[in-house]
Design a protein around this motif. Sequence first.
Motif, PDB file in Angstrom:
ATOM      1  N   LYS A 230      18.372 -11.371  30.025  1.00 29.32           N
ATOM      2  CA  LYS A 230      18.279 -12.606  29.538  1.00 29.32           C
ATOM      3  C   LYS A 230      18.975 -13.823  27.807  1.00 29.32           C
ATOM      4  O   LYS A 230      18.315 -12.274  27.343  1.00 29.32           O
ATOM      5  CB  LYS A 230      16.705 -12.938  29.339  1.00 29.32           C
ATOM      6  CG  LYS A 230      16.036 -14.237  28.519  1.00 29.32           C
ATOM      7  CD  LYS A 230      14.374 -14.344  28.240  1.00 29.32           C
ATOM      8  CE  LYS A 230      13.929 -15.498  27.015  1.00 29.32           C
ATOM      9  NZ  LYS A 230      13.013 -15.074  26.342  1.00 29.32           N
ATOM     10  N   GLY A 315      12.403 -18.379  29.578  1.00 27.60           N
ATOM     11  CA  GLY A 315      13.405 -17.010  30.135  1.00 27.60           C
ATOM     12  C   GLY A 315      13.285 -16.805  31.719  1.00 27.60           C
ATOM     13  O   GLY A 315      14.255 -16.850  32.279  1.00 27.60           O
ATOM     14  N   ARG A 316      12.096 -16.917  32.513  1.00 29.64           N
ATOM     15  CA  ARG A 316      12.091 -16.506  33.667  1.00 29.64           C
ATOM     16  C   ARG A 316      12.517 -17.351  34.152  1.00 29.64           C
ATOM     17  O   ARG A 316      13.225 -17.277  35.642  1.00 29.64           O
ATOM     18  CB  ARG A 316      10.288 -16.187  33.785  1.00 29.64           C
ATOM     19  CG  ARG A 316       9.626 -17.755  33.162  1.00 29.64           C
ATOM     20  CD  ARG A 316       8.070 -17.425  33.798  1.00 29.64           C
ATOM     21  NE  ARG A 316       7.773 -16.707  32.774  1.00 29.64           N
ATOM     22  CZ  ARG A 316       6.510 -16.351  31.838  1.00 29.64           C
ATOM     23  NH1 ARG A 316       5.399 -16.565  33.469  1.00 29.64           N
ATOM     24  NH2 ARG A 316       5.762 -16.094  31.232  1.00 29.64           N
ATOM     25  N   ALA A 338      14.592  -8.264  29.106  1.00 27.73           N
ATOM     26  CA  ALA A 338      13.653  -9.877  28.388  1.00 27.73           C
ATOM     27  C   ALA A 338      13.404 -10.084  27.637  1.00 27.73           C
ATOM     28  O   ALA A 338      12.202  -8.996  27.444  1.00 27.73           O
ATOM     29  CB  ALA A 338      13.635 -10.089  30.277  1.00 27.73           C
ATOM     30  N   LEU A 340      10.592 -11.113  27.157  1.00 25.01           N
ATOM     31  CA  LEU A 340      10.179 -12.334  27.791  1.00 25.01           C
ATOM     32  C   LEU A 340       8.286 -12.753  27.580  1.00 25.01           C
ATOM     33  O   LEU A 340       8.133 -13.997  28.070  1.00 25.01           O
ATOM     34  CB  LEU A 340       9.780 -11.809  29.513  1.00 25.01           C
ATOM     35  CG  LEU A 340      10.253 -12.600  30.574  1.00 25.01           C
ATOM     36  CD1 LEU A 340      10.884 -13.624  30.329  1.00 25.01           C
ATOM     37  CD2 LEU A 340       9.571 -11.663  32.319  1.00 25.01           C
ATOM     38  N   ASP A 429      10.171  -5.775  30.083  1.00 28.53           N
ATOM     39  CA  ASP A 429       9.843  -7.061  28.687  1.00 28.53           C
ATOM     40  C   ASP A 429       9.417  -6.118  27.677  1.00 28.53           C
ATOM     41  O   ASP A 429       8.952  -5.571  27.536  1.00 28.53           O
ATOM     42  CB  ASP A 429       8.618  -7.320  29.579  1.00 28.53           C
ATOM     43  CG  ASP A 429       7.918  -8.364  28.339  1.00 28.53           C
ATOM     44  OD1 ASP A 429       8.815  -8.898  27.763  1.00 28.53           O
ATOM     45  OD2 ASP A 429       6.830  -8.370  28.954  1.00 28.53           O
TER      46      ASP A 429
END
Length: 462
Positions: A230, A315-316, A338, A340, A429
């Motif tokens: 990301k 981000g997702r 990421a 996230l 994450d």
Amino acid sequence: MDVSEVPMTRWQDAFEEPDETPDAPCPIWLVPSAGAAAWVESELPGAADMALRMGFSGELGQTLMTSDGLLCGVGEGRDPLALGAAASAVAKGSYQLASPLKGQALHLATLGWALGAYRFRRYLKASEGVRLVWPEGVDRARLEREAAATYLARDLVNIPAEDMGPSDLAAATSAIADRTGARLSIVEGAALAEGFPLIQAVGRAAATPSKLIDLTWGKDDAPKITLVGKGVCFDSGGLNLKGGRSMGLMKKDMGGAANALALASMMIAAELPVRLRLLIPAVENAVAGNAFRPGDVFRARNGDTVEISNTDAEGRLVLADALCLAAEERPDHIISLATLTGAARVALGPDLPPIYSTDETFAQCAHKEGEALADPLWPMPLWSRYDDFLRSSIADVNHASANGFAGSIVAALFLRRFVPSTIAYTHLDLYAWTPAARPGRPMGGEAMGIRALFAALDQRVR
């Protein structure tokens, strides 16, 4: 100062060769908290009185300079990077590890020194640092790839968004490609808008154009491993604008990309027998008249329609399009990294990234290796029951849940939708930031989980 011309932080500056030391280096002694006073009295009697007067107890991170050398507390001995406390606490000069260590313990202690010696000086006047005489018996190639990767990730995260936008992130990736012979392509402009609608939507309000960075390395007939990071170079929250306090650290929202690039550099340096691909959707989530909105519906690269419920869960979205591209060539394993969700930090804190995987054996291996390497990961479930939280009445999927439950799991489930079940998929994450300094971990940008992932991948492909 043109910061674009300032070199990245060098891990090598934390060391010197034995024959490069003009004067006798200061010895460093690792002291456990159990029986610390007795240990000092037995091993370094000349320092015992001072240690007593100064209250030295061998607590993890505690240091004390004496006439017999530097005492460095290792506490109960559970942190193998404890020597990093010495590197961050002492004055400039030359030091030498005096405590007898071997094998993995010696390697991790030396790595701890390297990581503790890190200083982000990009915007400061140059100054001399601390140096450790290179310990005999340390695998130089292994330590170099681990330290260099960590420094790279930290530097990329620490650099402010003004100097680390999508183009700068692409330049950092290009530097890796140039050095290693990897192939690099950049998707941008009309091609990005046409082929990657979610990436385009998230970044369209920014003055800095979005990019999809695509690096490949290795032989085409080798097992295919694809990393997706990301790369949200700054996250204002979009129209769901963050508060000032929440926005202050958002230069680190490209920490997944920084860690993915660092992991890729480790894999290339070790010449893992894989065909590596690295995908970084690089954007800035900004606010302007053309910003994407809550309630909008966009079609992802794979054709699924996605309802937007919160522009601060961007981000997702960019990862979804990148995962679609990754899946198109049917790699053996896709791994996304990421920064996230805040939910992951609520559940596990800043130090312990959750790992989700459709390959449970791989996740358990990464967890085990992380424990051994002081690079922890915690397996979390892809609990399919929570797919219901992503239902939309007007699109194929809502990209975020409104109920607030299991936020990290739900985000991972959203990402899983874009990877076919026939392809192994793993997701980290991570926080990519150390909020309070610890031995070997200065406050600031951080590499998380990449040494554990590397070890698990190394076992898988060799």
